[in-house]
Scaffold this motif. Structure first.
Motif, PDB file in Angstrom:
ATOM      1  N   TYR A 618      16.520 -19.636 -22.077  1.00 44.02           N
ATOM      2  CA  TYR A 618      17.136 -18.510 -21.373  1.00 44.02           C
ATOM      3  C   TYR A 618      18.551 -18.234 -21.859  1.00 44.02           C
ATOM      4  CZ  TYR A 618      19.249 -22.237 -18.522  1.00 44.02           C
ATOM      5  OH  TYR A 618      19.926 -23.356 -18.099  1.00 44.02           O
ATOM      6  N   ALA A 619      19.234 -19.231 -22.440  1.00 46.52           N
ATOM      7  CA  ALA A 619      20.602 -19.016 -22.907  1.00 46.52           C
ATOM      8  C   ALA A 619      20.652 -18.047 -24.078  1.00 46.52           C
ATOM      9  CB  ALA A 619      21.238 -20.350 -23.305  1.00 46.52           C
ATOM     10  N   GLU A 620      19.551 -17.902 -24.826  1.00 44.19           N
ATOM     11  CA  GLU A 620      19.539 -16.939 -25.921  1.00 44.19           C
ATOM     12  C   GLU A 620      19.576 -15.505 -25.410  1.00 44.19           C
ATOM     13  OE1 GLU A 620      17.573 -18.945 -29.786  1.00 44.19           O
ATOM     14  OE2 GLU A 620      16.145 -18.404 -28.219  1.00 44.19           O
ATOM     15  N   ARG A 621      19.337 -15.321 -24.137  1.00 45.21           N
ATOM     16  CA  ARG A 621      19.550 -14.010 -23.508  1.00 45.21           C
ATOM     17  C   ARG A 621      20.867 -14.000 -22.740  1.00 45.21           C
ATOM     18  NH1 ARG A 621      17.111  -9.604 -20.592  1.00 45.21           N
ATOM     19  NH2 ARG A 621      18.932  -8.514 -19.756  1.00 45.21           N
ATOM     20  N   ALA A 622      21.162 -15.061 -22.001  1.00 40.56           N
ATOM     21  CA  ALA A 622      22.322 -15.051 -21.107  1.00 40.56           C
ATOM     22  C   ALA A 622      23.643 -15.084 -21.871  1.00 40.56           C
ATOM     23  CB  ALA A 622      22.243 -16.236 -20.144  1.00 40.56           C
ATOM     24  N   VAL A 623      23.744 -15.909 -22.908  1.00 44.99           N
ATOM     25  CA  VAL A 623      25.013 -16.018 -23.636  1.00 44.99           C
ATOM     26  C   VAL A 623      25.383 -14.699 -24.320  1.00 44.99           C
ATOM     27  CG1 VAL A 623      26.203 -17.202 -25.516  1.00 44.99           C
ATOM     28  CG2 VAL A 623      24.871 -18.520 -23.869  1.00 44.99           C
ATOM     29  N   PRO A 624      24.472 -14.048 -25.060  1.00 44.05           N
ATOM     30  CA  PRO A 624      24.836 -12.721 -25.585  1.00 44.05           C
ATOM     31  C   PRO A 624      25.184 -11.711 -24.497  1.00 44.05           C
ATOM     32  CG  PRO A 624      22.929 -13.582 -26.746  1.00 44.05           C
ATOM     33  CD  PRO A 624      23.177 -14.506 -25.586  1.00 44.05           C
ATOM     34  N   ASP A 625      24.499 -11.769 -23.367  1.00 49.36           N
ATOM     35  CA  ASP A 625      24.849 -10.856 -22.262  1.00 49.36           C
ATOM     36  C   ASP A 625      26.305 -11.022 -21.867  1.00 49.36           C
ATOM     37  OD1 ASP A 625      22.307  -9.858 -22.204  1.00 49.36           O
ATOM     38  OD2 ASP A 625      21.743 -10.730 -20.284  1.00 49.36           O
ATOM     39  N   LEU A 626      26.713 -12.268 -21.667  1.00 44.07           N
ATOM     40  CA  LEU A 626      28.081 -12.519 -21.209  1.00 44.07           C
ATOM     41  C   LEU A 626      29.112 -12.152 -22.278  1.00 44.07           C
ATOM     42  CD1 LEU A 626      27.504 -15.927 -19.392  1.00 44.07           C
ATOM     43  CD2 LEU A 626      28.055 -13.740 -18.317  1.00 44.07           C
ATOM     44  N   THR A 627      28.845 -12.496 -23.524  1.00 39.46           N
ATOM     45  CA  THR A 627      29.821 -12.185 -24.574  1.00 39.46           C
ATOM     46  C   THR A 627      29.950 -10.682 -24.780  1.00 39.46           C
ATOM     47  OG1 THR A 627      28.060 -12.533 -26.215  1.00 39.46           O
ATOM     48  CG2 THR A 627      29.525 -14.363 -25.770  1.00 39.46           C
ATOM     49  N   TRP A 628      28.830  -9.974 -24.750  1.00 41.65           N
ATOM     50  CA  TRP A 628      28.911  -8.521 -24.883  1.00 41.65           C
ATOM     51  C   TRP A 628      29.702  -7.912 -23.730  1.00 41.65           C
ATOM     52  CZ3 TRP A 628      27.734  -4.896 -28.459  1.00 41.65           C
ATOM     53  CH2 TRP A 628      26.967  -5.288 -29.568  1.00 41.65           C
ATOM     54  N   ARG A 629      29.476  -8.412 -22.504  1.00 47.13           N
ATOM     55  CA  ARG A 629      30.184  -7.841 -21.354  1.00 47.13           C
ATOM     56  C   ARG A 629      31.679  -8.093 -21.447  1.00 47.13           C
ATOM     57  NH1 ARG A 629      30.925  -3.696 -18.371  1.00 47.13           N
ATOM     58  NH2 ARG A 629      31.636  -4.103 -16.232  1.00 47.13           N
ATOM     59  N   MET A 630      32.060  -9.319 -21.769  1.00 47.22           N
ATOM     60  CA  MET A 630      33.493  -9.629 -21.843  1.00 47.22           C
ATOM     61  C   MET A 630      34.170  -8.849 -22.966  1.00 47.22           C
ATOM     62  SD  MET A 630      33.757 -13.705 -20.946  1.00 47.22           S
ATOM     63  CE  MET A 630      32.460 -14.257 -22.040  1.00 47.22           C
TER      64      MET A 630
END
Length: 822
Positions: A618-630
């Motif tokens: 799941y981190a392969e979805r969650a980590v890009p989500d967070l980095t893109w948002r920040m």
């Protein structure tokens, strides 16, 4: 790893307001004005809702989909247009649907050995300058994962081909009891010859292999296909093994599409080849008899040679390439990914035609050659684990870490447990199916003897674990009694209450049992290795079941062997039922997911580097989500951002900060609470979360604070030393508390409960929160305010000068590359 206690929003808000207004302590510095501030909340694993995270029943999804999304209060949707707002804008990243869903997803639990062996890949010790050794470690784990696929498919072949098609359908009495096998019985028709029965039954393990391929390919679209944040090239650690303190900052770390595609092709091919070998071997053995047909004998030799060559090609593909993390590798080996499974499927079709050829003199008697096959797989797994242990010790000696689990042997221990779990599941399923097919126990020879031995070792292993559990309970009791004076010292102004003191001390003592997990794993592995060796020698050396082997021995030994054999297979059957039942409940019930999902959440955090059929990361979805948002929010507003992560959310937050470009990191502060970064991840995954890695994160992040409680069984301190400016005078060590506070990551343990007894601020007894409700503590708002005050919206003031903080071996280069020059 999410809050286990939920309270109404209004009550929780009121309690937080009361606690903040009455708690003593320094005042929170006022945040810098002029640009907006955002608090990005990341929850732990559980059924958290945006309404609970934002303390507001009216929330709006501002970005994302039904799987993972960002939410705000309805009143804060356009909060950036009001920079005069008092306090940061809260925004919740809700990702719980990445690890939950409908009850059918509980079937992933049946692939638990694949997930566990994938964990072993990430548990390697931290190393410096041993690139080839690191690659060898990864290769050995991948080969171990390949043997698990062979074992899994071989178990399906054992059930479908040997027990059902060969033994039961080949015996009139057994086939008569099961009408669905009647058309396969001897003399019943075209399908009755043994080779054709085997060819028809091979559809089941082949379809199972295809299902595994489909699940792995389908989850790629939801996880591995997510593009990481594009950023300018930065200095990265050299080599795959030389940068243990910067691995998670590499651009391609969370994009494993190419490797997973290669592994998926290889494992699919080896599964089909296993089915083909199970088909071709009995027919070839019959054709090699004296006087057999020469043409079929030649075809059998050619087919077996082709299967061996294809298996060698599969091993070459698995050994030929590991993970590529230095860059985002978007290429795909299309010819290999398509050609390898199709070639194996073609060989399977040829094996089915060869086995189904008419052989009038061929009759099914006894068992198929299961003992040799399962014995070979078990022996190969044991040798791989032993070599893996030697490699892990060699890596550990390059950078010893006393906090690392089992002194660097955590990965080999977990790989051994994965193999043992696979063997036990295989033996138990085969035994249960054999008992079901052979109602009276006389018409079938039954499963291979080795599988019966493997299932029989479960009861003695459970006895050892029971004794260990009793010892841990006694240890917790002693620690609780010894900790009561410390509880009394923490609440010096309250009248003593022995019952209240004992309860707090007991919760603290139980929380320390998490740190005993390495000993439990080490002892379990030692006992498992010993019992596994006994099972291997007994199954291959005695050629009979444990109960029969114990005949003629003293009554106690004979009774124990018979009980272990009978109870072992039933325990595995019961275990399967519990796996599916608990898994289904965990996916549908938030409280159950928080209780039994810790191992699952840790296991699925990591990319599929060793086994493509493991549950998706799941981190392969969650980590890009967070980095893109920040990155997009700070780029659009120029404001300050506090990334606030609880429990497993703190691990995602740390991973996201590592992936940020340097210019974005300057506007981001990290606030973690209930954080397992050092206590769990740092000890079990030292190459990626060890002391060097966390120190590098402390350098990379502009500011970071961590909150924890002594009553928390999961979170704890991160143990990162405070950073000091080079050349600072000795007086720096005697700086005011406010100055020291800025560089320390860990705050002193929070009080839990907030109040010992009843008072004006707490007229009712305050609960012991443990791992939950950190935001209800006044320290949370205080630390968040301090972090925002340290961030400057226009020109952040870095803590370190350029080039400062590097370790003697040069491993600090990655962290310094991301610092501002001031």
């Amino acid at each position: 790893m999410e809050s286990a206690q939920r309270r109404p929003t209004a009550d929780r808000s009121a309690e937080r307001h009361t606690a903040q207004s009455t708690a003593p302590g320094p005042r929170t510095p006022a945040p810098a004005a002029g640009r907006p501030a955002l608090e990005l909340l990341v929850h732990g694993v559980g059924g958290t809702t945006p309404q609970e995270m934002l303390d507001d029943p009216h929330t709006v999804r501002v970005s994302g989909d039904d799987t993972a999304a960002l939410y705000r209060r309805a009143a804060d949707v356009h909060a950036e247009s009001r920079p005069e707002r008092d306090g940061p804008v809260p925004e919740a990243y809700v990702w719980c649907n990445l690890t939950s869903g409908d009850g059918s997803r509980a079937l992933w639990l049946l692939l638990l050995p694949f997930m566990v062996v994938n964990l072993a890949h990430w548990m390697r010790p931290a190393a410096h300058g041993r690139t080839r050794t690191v690659r060898l470690y990864g290769l050995l784990v991948r080969l171990t994962g390949l043997t698990l696929t062979v074992l899994f498919v071989a178990a399906a072949c054992e059930v479908a081909l040997d027990l059902a098609a060969w033994q039961c359908a080949g015996t009139r009495a057994c086939a008569a009891r099961h009408s669905w096998l009647g058309f396969l019985a001897p003399g019943a028709g075209w399908w009755s010859p043994p080779g054709r029965r085997l060819a028809l039954a091979a559809v089941i393990p082949a379809a199972l292999t295809g299902l595994l391929w489909y699940l792995s390919h389908r989850t790629w679209s939801a996880y591995e296909s997510q593009q990481p944040l594009r950023r300018d090239p930065e200095t990265e650690p050299a080599g795959e093994g030389g940068g243990s303190d910067g691995a998670l900052s590499r651009p391609g770390f969370w994009y494993g599409r190419r490797l997973v595609a290669r592994l998926r092709a290889a494992h699919t091919a080896v599964g089909l080849l296993t089915v083909a070998a199970a088909l071709a071997a009995p027919a070839a053995r019959f054709d090699r008899r004296p006087g057999g047909p020469a043409l079929l004998d030649l075809l059998g030799w050619l087919l077996n040679a082709a299967l061996i060559a294809a298996a060698a090609a599969v091993v070459g593909v698995v050994a030929g390439r590991g993970r590529s993390e230095q860059r985002v590798d978007r290429r795909l080996d299309r010819h290999l990914v398509r050609g390898l499974p199709l070639g194996a499927l073609l060989l399977l079709v040829c094996a089915a035609l060869y086995a189904g050829w008419s052989r009038p003199a061929w009759h099914s008697t006894g068992r198929l050659a299961g003992d040799a096959a399962f014995g070979g797989v078990t022996l190969a797994q044991g040798l791989l684990v032993i070599v893996l242990s030697c490699v892990a010790l060699a890596l550990y000696r390059t950078r010893p870490d006393p906090r690392a689990v089992l002194r660097g042997l955590g990965g080999p221990a977990v790989a051994l447990l994965a193999c043992a779990l696979g063997g036990v599941m295989t033996g138990g399923v085969a035994q249960r199916v054999a008992d079901w097919l052979d109602g009276d126990g006389t018409s079938m020879p039954g499963p291979p003897v080795l599988l019966t031995w493997q299932a029989s070792v479960i009861p003695p292993l459970l006895v050892v674990l029971l004794v260990l559990g009793v010892r841990l309970a006694l240890r917790a009791r002693r620690l609780a009694r010894a900790g009561e004076p410390a509880v009394a010292r923490d609440y010096p102004h309250d009248p003593p209450d022995p019952a209240r003191t004992h309860r707090i001390a007991r919760v603290r003592a139980l929380a320390t049992l998490t740190d005993q997990a390495p000993r439990v794993v080490g002892l379990t592995c030692a006992v498992t290795l010993l019992l596994g060796a006994v099972a291997l020698v007994g199954g291959l050396g005695l050629h009979t079941t444990p109960a029969r082997a114990a005949e003629g021995t003293p009554p106690f030994v004979a009774g124990a062997a018979d009980t272990a054999q009978a109870l072992g297979s039933w325990l595995v059957g019961l275990g399967f039922i519990l796996f599916v039942t608990w898994g289904r409940r965990a996916y549908k019930d938030a409280s159950a997911r928080r209780t039994i999902g810790i191992l699952w959440d840790v296991g699925t955090f990591w990319p599929r580097a060793a086994h493509p059929f493991a549950p998706p990361c799941y981190a392969e979805r969650a980590v890009p989500d967070l980095t893109w948002r920040m990155a997009t929010w700070t780029g659009a507003t120029g404001g300050r951002l506090v990334l606030s992560g609880h429990s497993q959310g703190s691990v995602l937050a740390a991973a996201a900060v590592w992936q940020l470009p340097a210019e974005v990191r300057r506007r981001v502060a990290l606030l973690t609470y209930g954080c397992p970064l050092e206590r769990l991840y740092g000890r079990w995954f030292p190459a990626h979360f060890g002391p060097a890695a966390l120190t590098a994160l402390h350098r990379d992040a502009d500011c970071w604070r961590n909150l924890y409680r002594l009553t928390d069984p999961i979170g704890g301190p991160v143990r990162v030393p405070a950073a000091r400016t080079p050349g600072a005078p000795p007086e720096t060590d005697h700086a005011p508390p406010e100055a020291d506070h800025d560089d320390e990551v860990d705050r002193a343990p929070l009080k839990d409960p907030l109040a010992y007894g009843r008072d004006a601020a707490h007229p009712l007894p305050a609960p012991i929160l443990g791992h939950s409700d950190y935001r209800a503590d006044p320290a949370f708002a205080e630390e968040r305010g301090r972090l925002l005050a340290r961030l400057r919206p226009d020109l952040p003031a870095p803590r370190h000068a350029a080039g400062e903080g590097a370790e003697p071996d040069g491993s600090g280069a990655q962290g310094n590359a991301g610092r501002s020059s001031g």
